[in-house]
Write an enzyme that holds these catalytic residues in place. Structure first.
Site, PDB file in Angstrom:
ATOM      1  N   SER A 158       0.577  -1.264  -0.030  1.00  0.00           N
ATOM      2  CA  SER A 158      -0.044  -0.212   0.413  1.00  0.00           C
ATOM      3  C   SER A 158       0.625   1.626   0.292  1.00  0.00           C
ATOM      4  O   SER A 158       0.538   2.433  -0.083  1.00  0.00           O
ATOM      5  CB  SER A 158      -1.184  -0.097   1.286  1.00  0.00           C
ATOM      6  OG  SER A 158      -1.992  -0.507   1.206  1.00  0.00           O
ATOM      7  N   GLY A 172      -2.322   4.015  -3.699  1.00  0.00           N
ATOM      8  CA  GLY A 172      -2.782   4.237  -5.347  1.00  0.00           C
ATOM      9  C   GLY A 172      -5.226   4.721  -4.964  1.00  0.00           C
ATOM     10  O   GLY A 172      -5.300   4.528  -3.972  1.00  0.00           O
ATOM     11  N   CYS A 180      -9.312  -1.832   3.588  1.00  0.00           N
ATOM     12  CA  CYS A 180      -8.529  -0.111   2.544  1.00  0.00           C
ATOM     13  C   CYS A 180      -9.063  -0.399   1.043  1.00  0.00           C
ATOM     14  O   CYS A 180      -9.883   0.361   1.524  1.00  0.00           O
ATOM     15  CB  CYS A 180      -7.540  -1.126   2.877  1.00  0.00           C
ATOM     16  SG  CYS A 180      -5.794   0.817   3.301  1.00  0.00           S
ATOM     17  N   GLN A 187     -12.991   0.745   0.246  1.00  0.00           N
ATOM     18  CA  GLN A 187     -13.432   1.922  -1.393  1.00  0.00           C
ATOM     19  C   GLN A 187     -13.827   1.394  -2.398  1.00  0.00           C
ATOM     20  O   GLN A 187     -14.780   2.313  -3.018  1.00  0.00           O
ATOM     21  CB  GLN A 187     -12.087   2.599  -1.872  1.00  0.00           C
ATOM     22  CG  GLN A 187     -11.186   3.332  -0.311  1.00  0.00           C
ATOM     23  CD  GLN A 187      -9.358   4.390  -0.514  1.00  0.00           C
ATOM     24  OE1 GLN A 187      -9.344   3.655  -1.939  1.00  0.00           O
ATOM     25  NE2 GLN A 187      -9.152   4.211   0.989  1.00  0.00           N
ATOM     26  N   ASN A 219      -3.415   2.586   7.453  1.00  0.00           N
ATOM     27  CA  ASN A 219      -2.063   3.257   6.079  1.00  0.00           C
ATOM     28  C   ASN A 219      -3.390   3.339   5.190  1.00  0.00           C
ATOM     29  O   ASN A 219      -3.232   2.732   4.205  1.00  0.00           O
ATOM     30  CB  ASN A 219      -1.304   2.196   5.950  1.00  0.00           C
ATOM     31  CG  ASN A 219      -0.515   2.018   4.830  1.00  0.00           C
ATOM     32  OD1 ASN A 219      -0.341   3.309   4.377  1.00  0.00           O
ATOM     33  ND2 ASN A 219      -0.411   1.387   3.784  1.00  0.00           N
ATOM     34  N   GLY A 223      -4.669   6.987   2.044  1.00  0.00           N
ATOM     35  CA  GLY A 223      -4.527   8.435   2.080  1.00  0.00           C
ATOM     36  C   GLY A 223      -5.926   8.839   1.040  1.00  0.00           C
ATOM     37  O   GLY A 223      -6.170   9.776   0.885  1.00  0.00           O
ATOM     38  N   HIS A 242      -6.954  -1.289   8.752  1.00  0.00           N
ATOM     39  CA  HIS A 242      -5.996  -3.390   9.077  1.00  0.00           C
ATOM     40  C   HIS A 242      -6.119  -3.758  10.002  1.00  0.00           C
ATOM     41  O   HIS A 242      -5.462  -3.931  11.308  1.00  0.00           O
ATOM     42  CB  HIS A 242      -4.473  -2.954   8.125  1.00  0.00           C
ATOM     43  CG  HIS A 242      -4.530  -2.286   7.059  1.00  0.00           C
ATOM     44  ND1 HIS A 242      -4.339  -3.338   6.364  1.00  0.00           N
ATOM     45  CD2 HIS A 242      -4.266  -1.034   6.291  1.00  0.00           C
ATOM     46  CE1 HIS A 242      -3.478  -3.174   4.845  1.00  0.00           C
ATOM     47  NE2 HIS A 242      -4.309  -1.441   5.403  1.00  0.00           N
ATOM     48  N   GLU A 281      -5.301  -7.161  10.329  1.00  0.00           N
ATOM     49  CA  GLU A 281      -4.672  -8.382  10.064  1.00  0.00           C
ATOM     50  C   GLU A 281      -3.627  -8.284  11.043  1.00  0.00           C
ATOM     51  O   GLU A 281      -3.020  -8.459  11.180  1.00  0.00           O
ATOM     52  CB  GLU A 281      -4.362  -8.331   9.120  1.00  0.00           C
ATOM     53  CG  GLU A 281      -3.448  -8.078   7.946  1.00  0.00           C
ATOM     54  CD  GLU A 281      -3.743  -7.254   8.042  1.00  0.00           C
ATOM     55  OE1 GLU A 281      -3.549  -6.045   7.483  1.00  0.00           O
ATOM     56  OE2 GLU A 281      -5.054  -6.068   7.693  1.00  0.00           O
TER      57      GLU A 281
END
Length: 373
Positions: A52, A232, A258, A262, A300, A302, A344, A346
């Protein structure tokens, strides 16, 4: 051993701001990418190998990096994925029982350029005030004008598709082939510990490339579907969005983390947006609206999904929110067997507050298998 002076280095931000430091080791050169920061006190090996983070210059806010070296088996992928490292104090000699090599040796092996002796507190403060932006780290301290011209050519993260850079090229299997549950996982930049968490819960996983179709996944005859994390902007991933839409329409069990979260949101008409700084660290507070419990999570990302559009969608329920800025951290579809989270579960950065989400996915699969039996 003769002391060698460290080479001078700099960080040049896209707005022209410069911070200075020293090159780690003997490397010279430059590295370009979006500059971001992670507030974790530990876990740098996992951070550097997390797909990521592909294409990003990582600023570590912890003062000491490399002090415990690296250890085989603690990486999240097969290589370093960050574009470059920026830190305060770099430890060349690790002190840890069981470490297999120093961080310097590991970075050299992976051809990663790093700089240290940076005022990371000032740098992070600047990024927080002015937002994430592209940057270059370089030993070419007397060539700022040329570096700025090259920096202008670095693609912006908005609209940038990166999953194809980190996804597997060919499908592969993970886990015990005699396990009772089969899961088809779409690899948008999947972390190894996600696969380990699924496998230890009785799953045999087939991991597919980022552009796989529903037909590709269906041929495995899975009991459930997983959409992974990754780097990305999610919006260019039209194939993955179409795949998620088809899985959901068929009411098959699906779980996203994550970037996968999205993708699920986009498949339901909810837009995503680039965050000012993003969330990157191992102590982010989240509230579970279904239970009322707080969770300390590893994050994590953006990009995030629109709260306004999620609330306007009658078939979506917000299950989790970030307690610092109220961004959407989890959703579920009221009429379908689908849920996802932005963080996350995990990672288990000390607290294991969120690992129940894997159990929830397995329960959803078992329930559907019973209904179809």
């Amino acid at each position: 051993m003769k002391y060698k002076a460290k080479k001078k280095a700099l960080i040049l931000l896209a707005d022209g701001t410069i911070f200075y430091g020293k090159a780690v080791g003997e490397k010279e050169g430059s590295a370009f990418g979006e500059v971001c920061f992670n507030t974790g006190m530990t876990g740098y090996q996992e951070i550097f190998t997390d797909p990521s983070y592909y294409g990003q210059l990582m600023v570590t806010t912890n003062a000491h990096i490399g002090n415990y070296g690296v250890k085989d088996g603690e990486e999240e992928s097969d290589s370093v994925k960050i574009a470059g490292l920026i830190c305060k104090n770099f430890s060349y000699t690790p002190s840890r029982v069981g470490s297999t090599e120093s961080l310097e040796e590991y970075l050299d092996k992976n051809n990663l350029f790093a700089i240290s002796d940076v005022d990371t507190r000032a740098l992070v403060s600047y990024i927080r005030d002015n937002g994430a932006m592209n940057a270059v780290i370089s030993t070419e301290v007397d060539n700022v004008d040329e570096l700025m011209e090259q920096l202008k050519e670095t693609p912006d993260m908005v609209g940038l598709e990166l999953a194809s850079k980190v996804s597997t090229k060919e499908p592969y299997f993970f886990g015990d082939e005699d396990a009772p549950i089969k899961v088809a996982a779409l690899d948008l930049g999947i972390k190894k510990n996600i696969l380990r968490n699924l496998a230890k819960r009785g799953c045999y996983i087939k991991v597919f490339p980022y552009n796989a179709t529903f037909k590709d996944l269906e041929e495995f005859q899975p009991d459930g579907y997983f959409l992974s994390n990754g780097p990305g902007d999610p919006e260019p991933l039209e194939c993955a969005i179409d795949l998620a839409k088809e899985i959901i329409e068929k009411n098959l069990p699906v779980f996203g983390i994550c970037l996968g979260h999205q993708i699920i949101a986009l498949s339901q008409g909810v837009a995503t947006f680039k965050m000012y700084n993003g969330h990157r660290g191992i102590n982010h507070p989240v509230i579970n609206h279904l239970t009322g419990n707080g969770e300390i999570t590893s994050q994590n990302h953006g990009f995030a999904i629109s709260r306004e559009e999620t609330e306007a969608n009658e078939d979506l329920e917000i299950t989790h929110s970030h307690l610092n800025d109220n961004t959407v951290m989890g959703i579920r579809l009221k009429s379908k067997n689908c849920f996802s989270v932005q963080y996350h579960p995990e990672a288990g950065p000390g607290p294991n507050d969120a690992t129940y989400l894997f159990d929830q996915f397995i329960e959803n699969i078992k329930k559907q298998k019973l209904e179809l039996a």
